[in-house]
Motif scaffolding. Structure first.
Motif: not given
Ligand SMILES: CC(=O)SCCNC(=O)CCNC(=O)[C@H](O)C(C)(C)COP(=O)(O)OP(=O)(O)OC[C@H]1O[C@@H](n2cnc3c(N)ncnc32)[C@H](O)[C@@H]1OP(=O)(O)O
Length: 146
Positions: A48-68
């Motif tokens: 879950s920590q890794m999922d959060l981290a990946g989501s933080v990273f993804a947000y910086k590119t998408t600037l949108a809501r993300n789902v795994t």
């Protein structure tokens, strides 16, 4: 930084050989509440920590809501113990029309030690979604600081 392959069995000395790849996205300390039945840290907590981290990273590119949407190539290389300092890094693997794949690495520094160890890594794919939960195209942003 080095291109040497990570076997998962080595101890890493900062500045000497392998080091974390990518940007620091999450840093936390493993707590007693996060343990499994053996007293080590539960893999699901680390995931879950890794999922959060990946989501933080993804947000910086998408600037949108993300789902795994997918997690691939997960390897649990070493156990994590209570009190370990856990640092999770992200690197962009690919950006598609609506999805982004992030390589996520979790490293730990154990109590009273200075070495850092790669404990877990995997590829996490996120889909940018709109307010109704439907995939929406990513207009690739320059990486922003969060
Ligand atoms: C952060 C969290 O923890 S979120 C909670 C856990 N996650 C969820 O609940 C998500 C549940 N799933 C969903 O809501 C949907 O499946 C969605 C929104 C992710 C995708 O909806 P779909 O209608 O299936 O989307 P679609 O088929 O158009 O695919 C969208 C993108 O995902 C990619 N994708 C879909 N499935 C996979 C997969 N298994 N592996 C990798 N990529 C995938 C597609 O290739 C596509 O990428 P692209 O546009 O860059 O080419």
């Amino acid at each position: 930084m080095t291109d040497a392959p990570v076997t998962g069995h080595e101890v890493v000395h900062p500045g000497q050989g392998c080091s974390p790849q990518g940007e620091l996205c999450v840093r936390t300390i493993a707590m007693p509440a996060d343990t499994n039945q053996n007293g080590d840290i539960f893999g699901g907590w680390l995931l879950s920590q890794m999922d959060l981290a990946g989501s933080v990273f993804a947000y910086k590119t998408t600037l949108a809501r993300n789902v795994t949407v997918a997690i691939e190539a997960m390897t649990f290389r070493k156990p994590v113990f209570v009190g370990d300092l856990v640092s999770v890094y992200g690197t962009q693997v690919r950006v598609g029309r609506t999805s982004i794949t992030v390589r996520v690495e979790a490293w730990v520094q154990r109590r009273n030690e200075t070495d850092i160890i790669l404990v877990t890594d995997g590829n996490f794919t996120y889909v940018a979604i709109d307010d109704s939960g439907k995939p929406q195209p990513i207009s690739v942003q320059s990486t922003t600081s969060v």
